[in-house]
Design a protein around this motif. Structure first.
Motif, PDB file in Angstrom:
ATOM      1  N   LEU A 146      21.181 -95.167 -36.343  1.00 44.54           N
ATOM      2  CA  LEU A 146      21.638 -94.216 -37.717  1.00 44.54           C
ATOM      3  C   LEU A 146      20.276 -93.077 -38.051  1.00 44.54           C
ATOM      4  O   LEU A 146      20.630 -92.058 -38.068  1.00 44.54           O
ATOM      5  CB  LEU A 146      21.590 -95.058 -38.815  1.00 44.54           C
ATOM      6  CG  LEU A 146      22.759 -95.896 -39.041  1.00 44.54           C
ATOM      7  CD1 LEU A 146      22.685 -96.858 -40.266  1.00 44.54           C
ATOM      8  CD2 LEU A 146      24.031 -95.132 -38.867  1.00 44.54           C
ATOM      9  N   LEU A 147      18.890 -93.483 -37.722  1.00 43.24           N
ATOM     10  CA  LEU A 147      18.106 -92.342 -37.641  1.00 43.24           C
ATOM     11  C   LEU A 147      17.891 -91.631 -36.653  1.00 43.24           C
ATOM     12  O   LEU A 147      17.955 -90.110 -36.630  1.00 43.24           O
ATOM     13  CB  LEU A 147      16.571 -93.147 -37.876  1.00 43.24           C
ATOM     14  CG  LEU A 147      16.386 -93.966 -39.048  1.00 43.24           C
ATOM     15  CD1 LEU A 147      15.220 -94.746 -39.129  1.00 43.24           C
ATOM     16  CD2 LEU A 147      16.289 -92.828 -40.553  1.00 43.24           C
ATOM     17  N   GLY A 148      18.176 -91.987 -35.585  1.00 48.97           N
ATOM     18  CA  GLY A 148      18.237 -91.275 -34.371  1.00 48.97           C
ATOM     19  C   GLY A 148      16.878 -90.375 -34.058  1.00 48.97           C
ATOM     20  O   GLY A 148      15.972 -90.893 -34.168  1.00 48.97           O
ATOM     21  N   GLY A 149      17.160 -89.125 -33.856  1.00 45.88           N
ATOM     22  CA  GLY A 149      15.911 -88.330 -33.652  1.00 45.88           C
ATOM     23  C   GLY A 149      15.780 -87.409 -34.778  1.00 45.88           C
ATOM     24  O   GLY A 149      15.277 -86.290 -34.847  1.00 45.88           O
ATOM     25  N   ARG A 150      16.167 -87.758 -36.047  1.00 42.86           N
ATOM     26  CA  ARG A 150      15.967 -87.181 -37.241  1.00 42.86           C
ATOM     27  C   ARG A 150      14.470 -87.034 -37.937  1.00 42.86           C
ATOM     28  O   ARG A 150      14.255 -86.446 -38.792  1.00 42.86           O
ATOM     29  CB  ARG A 150      16.723 -88.102 -38.387  1.00 42.86           C
ATOM     30  CG  ARG A 150      18.362 -87.792 -37.991  1.00 42.86           C
ATOM     31  CD  ARG A 150      19.218 -88.513 -39.187  1.00 42.86           C
ATOM     32  NE  ARG A 150      20.390 -88.793 -38.712  1.00 42.86           N
ATOM     33  CZ  ARG A 150      21.561 -88.262 -39.025  1.00 42.86           C
ATOM     34  NH1 ARG A 150      21.119 -87.220 -40.095  1.00 42.86           N
ATOM     35  NH2 ARG A 150      22.761 -88.308 -38.876  1.00 42.86           N
ATOM     36  N   GLY A 151      13.477 -87.756 -37.129  1.00 41.41           N
ATOM     37  CA  GLY A 151      12.007 -87.529 -37.445  1.00 41.41           C
ATOM     38  C   GLY A 151      11.651 -88.349 -38.600  1.00 41.41           C
ATOM     39  O   GLY A 151      12.325 -89.272 -39.037  1.00 41.41           O
ATOM     40  N   ARG A 152      10.230 -88.370 -38.958  1.00 40.34           N
ATOM     41  CA  ARG A 152       9.537 -89.329 -39.787  1.00 40.34           C
ATOM     42  C   ARG A 152      10.183 -89.069 -41.427  1.00 40.34           C
ATOM     43  O   ARG A 152      10.437 -87.857 -41.582  1.00 40.34           O
ATOM     44  CB  ARG A 152       8.040 -89.218 -39.513  1.00 40.34           C
ATOM     45  CG  ARG A 152       7.734 -89.396 -38.222  1.00 40.34           C
ATOM     46  CD  ARG A 152       5.905 -89.239 -38.150  1.00 40.34           C
ATOM     47  NE  ARG A 152       5.250 -90.028 -39.061  1.00 40.34           N
ATOM     48  CZ  ARG A 152       4.781 -91.070 -38.671  1.00 40.34           C
ATOM     49  NH1 ARG A 152       5.057 -91.586 -37.486  1.00 40.34           N
ATOM     50  NH2 ARG A 152       4.147 -91.643 -39.636  1.00 40.34           N
ATOM     51  N   GLY A 153       9.885 -90.020 -41.992  1.00 40.86           N
ATOM     52  CA  GLY A 153      10.023 -89.451 -43.639  1.00 40.86           C
ATOM     53  C   GLY A 153      11.683 -89.608 -43.978  1.00 40.86           C
ATOM     54  O   GLY A 153      12.064 -89.698 -45.131  1.00 40.86           O
ATOM     55  N   ARG A 154      12.632 -90.076 -43.072  1.00 39.87           N
ATOM     56  CA  ARG A 154      13.777 -90.409 -43.213  1.00 39.87           C
ATOM     57  C   ARG A 154      14.236 -91.861 -43.391  1.00 39.87           C
ATOM     58  O   ARG A 154      13.501 -92.741 -42.671  1.00 39.87           O
ATOM     59  CB  ARG A 154      14.852 -89.621 -42.319  1.00 39.87           C
ATOM     60  CG  ARG A 154      14.612 -88.192 -42.073  1.00 39.87           C
ATOM     61  CD  ARG A 154      14.804 -87.368 -43.088  1.00 39.87           C
ATOM     62  NE  ARG A 154      16.162 -87.385 -43.885  1.00 39.87           N
ATOM     63  CZ  ARG A 154      17.071 -86.376 -43.328  1.00 39.87           C
ATOM     64  NH1 ARG A 154      16.539 -85.395 -42.556  1.00 39.87           N
ATOM     65  NH2 ARG A 154      18.198 -86.376 -43.660  1.00 39.87           N
ATOM     66  N   ASN A 155      14.974 -92.425 -43.976  1.00 42.17           N
ATOM     67  CA  ASN A 155      15.374 -93.704 -44.447  1.00 42.17           C
ATOM     68  C   ASN A 155      16.744 -94.146 -44.217  1.00 42.17           C
ATOM     69  O   ASN A 155      17.628 -93.210 -44.581  1.00 42.17           O
ATOM     70  CB  ASN A 155      14.843 -93.937 -45.952  1.00 42.17           C
ATOM     71  CG  ASN A 155      13.352 -93.560 -45.965  1.00 42.17           C
ATOM     72  OD1 ASN A 155      12.587 -94.538 -45.762  1.00 42.17           O
ATOM     73  ND2 ASN A 155      13.194 -92.413 -46.583  1.00 42.17           N
ATOM     74  N   VAL A 156      17.198 -95.367 -44.112  1.00 42.85           N
ATOM     75  CA  VAL A 156      18.212 -95.836 -44.118  1.00 42.85           C
ATOM     76  C   VAL A 156      18.327 -96.904 -45.355  1.00 42.85           C
ATOM     77  O   VAL A 156      17.491 -97.828 -45.361  1.00 42.85           O
ATOM     78  CB  VAL A 156      18.781 -96.695 -42.886  1.00 42.85           C
ATOM     79  CG1 VAL A 156      19.917 -97.451 -42.842  1.00 42.85           C
ATOM     80  CG2 VAL A 156      18.850 -95.677 -41.647  1.00 42.85           C
TER      81      VAL A 156
END
Length: 360
Positions: free
Chosen positions: A172-182
């Motif tokens: 779900l995070l894929g390549g969205r980078g640091r600081g993103r959450n599920v």
């Protein structure tokens, strides 16, 4: 109907629809002292918990965790309009009817279902075919061998449940980078068990994964009232899973038969006679376990019986975050009697008579 409870941490009182209820003591991980809430107030609190998380963290996806059990169906029913998807871990050890229930219900709700599977099968773990890939035993010894018992529960939980959920988080995070959450929404409640009372909390951040328990403050009385409010009880031929109206709360027949979701039957904390109970309603599932017992016995594995403590095993290997009743305690007949009382099959006086006899 009296809702007197044998649990230590729930209010002992007569409850009627619209009355307030609360957990009687402050759970160790509660932010504030629990207050008495009506069901509508408890529902509002649940939404407020999720609102707070979504306002505080950049969230890629909010996923409801749906085991098929009574509490998970309530949390997913409550938040079905707010989640991006639902996740169900098909451990390969459970009752197929529960997984089919989850598939049917999420389809009826119009939600995307992530049906997750463990990398290694339960049979491979029991037969010792999963070799350690890290640590001093890497490439040499299996991570586990034999039916688990309490000491092996941690291994089973990590391999069968946690690893698939962690893998989904990464996808779900894929390549969205640091600081993103599920965000994972679970149905854990303080009033369920002593272990949940001690360890459950509204929000538990694990790196980029945020575990949220929005109904953690719901008491058993709240859950009964929620089911009474939303589950179809009309005297008619019910639709499949009791989905008789768009707002109806689903019913999983497995929980009606076995009083558990049945999505994971690793047997680590099975109670005496549990496999026979499963065989009565779902003989093909019990037969799979018995066939595996024969295979393990033929291979000379000492721990060759499902649901029994392995010879020389440690007392307890701990319970997983999502395992409702895996707390190392063997549940007795009293639990089933409580279910009968709540559903009206026996009276309060009959319950008291039976439990006094059980304690004698």
């Amino acid at each position: 109907m009296s809702a007197r409870s044998r649990k230590k941490n729930t209010v002992v009182a007569d409850m009627f629809p619209g009355m307030a209820d609360r957990v009687s003591k402050r759970p160790p991980k509660a932010e504030v002292e629990p207050e008495a809430l009506t069901l509508d107030e408890a529902i509002a609190r649940a939404h407020a918990i999720v609102d707070r998380v979504l306002a505080a963290f950049p969230v890629v996806a909010t996923v409801g965790l749906f085991s098929g059990g009574n509490d998970s169906v309530v949390v997913n029913h409550l938040f079905r309009a707010r989640v991006n998807a639902v996740a169900h871990v098909n451990t390969g050890t459970g009752i197929p009817a529960t997984t089919q229930h989850v598939r049917d219900v999420t389809a009826a709700w119009g939600l995307r279902l992530h049906e997750l599977h463990p990398k290694h099968s339960y049979a491979d773990l029991v037969m010792g075919r999963v070799i350690a890939s890290r640590g001093p035993n890497a490439g040499i010894r299996p991570v586990w061998k034999g039916f688990p018992g309490p000491a092996g529960h941690g291994v089973m939980y990590r391999r069968l449940k946690d690893e698939p959920l962690q893998r989904l988080r990464g996808e779900l995070l894929g390549g969205r980078g640091r600081g993103r959450n599920v965000v994972y929404l679970s149905g854990m409640r303080w009033a369920e068990t002593d272990r949940r009372f001690r360890n459950a909390e509204e929000v538990d951040r694990e790196g980029s994964l945020i575990w949220v328990c929005p109904i953690v403050h719901f008491t058993d009385a709240h859950m009964r009232e929620y089911r009474a409010r939303y589950r179809c009880a009309l005297p008619h031929q019910h639709a499949e899973h009791h989905l008789c109206t768009p707002d109806a709360l689903p019913l999983n027949e497995v929980t009606a038969h076995l009083h558990m979701s049945g999505e994971c039957l690793c047997g680590a904390f099975a109670k005496p006679g549990e496999l026979d109970e499963i065989a009565f309603f779902y003989p093909e599932v019990a037969q799979q376990k018995r066939d595996l017992e024969k295979e393990a016995e033929a291979a000379g594995i000492p721990a060759c019986k499902w649901g029994q403590r392995p010879p020389g095993g440690r007392k307890n290997g701990g319970a997983g975050r999502l395992c409702k009743k895996c707390d190392g305690k063997v549940e007795g007949q009293t639990d089933l009697l409580a279910e009968w009382r709540e559903s009206g099959l026996i009276s309060d006086s009959q319950y008291d008579t039976f439990t006094r006899h059980d304690a004698a």
